[in-house]
Every structure is written in C-alpha cells, then in structure tokens.
Design an enzyme around this catalytic site. Sequence first.
Site, short mmCIF file in Angstrom:
data_model
loop_
_atom_site.label_atom_id
_atom_site.label_comp_id
_atom_site.label_asym_id
_atom_site.label_seq_id
_atom_site.Cartn_x
_atom_site.Cartn_y
_atom_site.Cartn_z
N TYR A 1 -5.05 -20.99 33.66
CA TYR A 1 -3.99 -20.01 33.44
C TYR A 1 -4.55 -18.60 33.60
O TYR A 1 -3.99 -17.75 34.32
CB TYR A 1 -3.40 -20.18 32.04
CG TYR A 1 -2.49 -19.06 31.63
CD1 TYR A 1 -1.18 -18.99 32.09
CD2 TYR A 1 -2.94 -18.03 30.79
CE1 TYR A 1 -0.34 -17.95 31.72
CE2 TYR A 1 -2.11 -16.99 30.41
CZ TYR A 1 -0.81 -16.95 30.89
OH TYR A 1 0.01 -15.91 30.53
N ALA B 1 -7.20 -17.63 35.16
CA ALA B 1 -7.64 -17.37 36.53
C ALA B 1 -6.47 -17.00 37.43
O ALA B 1 -6.59 -16.10 38.29
CB ALA B 1 -8.36 -18.60 37.09
#
Length: 256
Positions: free
Chosen positions: A157, A159
Amino acid sequence: MTTKQTSRHILSGHVAIVTGAGTGIGRATAVAFAEAGAHVLGVGRREEPLKETAALHPPIEIIAVDVCADGAPAEIVHTAVTRWGHLDHLVNNAGATAVMPLADTDRQVVLDLLALHVVAPSLLAHEALPHLRQTSGTIINLSSTYGHRPMAGGAHYAATKAAVEQLTRSWALELAPEGIRVNAVAPGPTRTDVMLHAGLSPEAANDMYAYERERIPTHRIARAEEMAHWVLRLAEPAGRHATGQVITVDGGLELI
C-alpha cells in the site's frame, strides 16, 4: 469564517471529476467542490453510496463504474465533457488499503493495489489531458502519509502511494509549460470506512484508530471534510502558483 463561507462560488462554472466519491474523502471532496460552485461528476463502483453523495448537493451527478475496468477512463471523461462541455479538475481519490505483511504476500492484492493507485489514475489523467490543456486545469492525486514514511505490515500500500507522489511531481514538471498544475494531498489517519473495506472488523478498526490517535502529535483522527478542504485549496484559482506539491495533512504524524 467557515470553509463553506470562504469557498462559495470560487469554482463557479468549473467542472470536476472526483473518483471514489461514494464515501469518505471522495464524498466530502465532491460536496466541497459543489459548494464552491463546480459541476461535479462523482465516480464510484457502487451506485447507492453515490446516490447518497449526490443527494447532499444537487450539482453533483454520478456515474457508477469501476475506474480499473477496461474503457472506464474514457467513459468517465467523455461523460463529464459531454454533460458540461469542458473539464477543469481531475481528482484521483479512489483507493483501498491492504494490511498485508510480507509473509502473507498475495500476488493479486499487489496487482489490485497497483491497478487502483497507479494504473487507473494514469489512464484517467491521459484521457483528461486534452481537455485540461484547454482550461489550464488541475490534477489532484490522493496519496497518504505512508507514501513517504514506512508502514510495517502495509508495504505494498505504502509503495503504491509513494508511486502516486512521484507521478504527481513528474507530471507537474512535464505539464507546467502547458499551464496544467498537478498536486497531491497526503492524508494521515482519517475516519472513513476504508479499514472496513480492507477486511477489518469495526472493533479492529476502532482499535487501530485508537493506536494511531496516541501516536499523532495532535492526538486526534481527522475528518474527511478536513482533507477535502485541502483538495479544494489546491484546485482554486488563487493557488495557481502551486504545482508538484504533496501537502501532508496528518496532525504531525510524519514528524515522528
């Protein structure tokens, strides 16, 4: 004065697309833009929550479509431009949270996060671009405080939100000569139903909010309307010199 009082009619005649408008920050943003005088196309997967959003302010019209579906970006932009003749603002808000430690990595979850947070906003911006060129419009992306700070158990998430911030900066640099501004708002913990959609029970979601509240320097969880305030600020004409910015609104969480 209140936000509503100071914002009235500043976007009169403008047209905005807001994705993820059925709940949470997207709903609050659609209402804020409508209160500021804009025509708003609220986009989401589920029609009933979108109808509830539209009922809050008459200028909001809706289209129920999955932004990740084939052809959806073209359909969304075409709907707005056909209805109102032009497009001024694209708010890429649709998103999802995934609590997924590395040991539990699921390929499909990773692909779904990338599709929703990176691919769909990119294709929507691509479809909107010719129209935003005509209006010197804006693109506003929704990131997260975890787009620039680590999130144990939520690396994928985080990233994808980091990718959103780099899209924002890169598009801003690319499109500035054409008069198009690109910015992002990065919310901290905000009380919405996103945790429930991530699979947490109401009790687990409340526990997580309580944990975050203790860590946040201001010791409070934000409301969706507070995030909408900053999205609107980045869209309004008075902010025309701001581009490539990621405005973090997290009560100081990123400072610790």
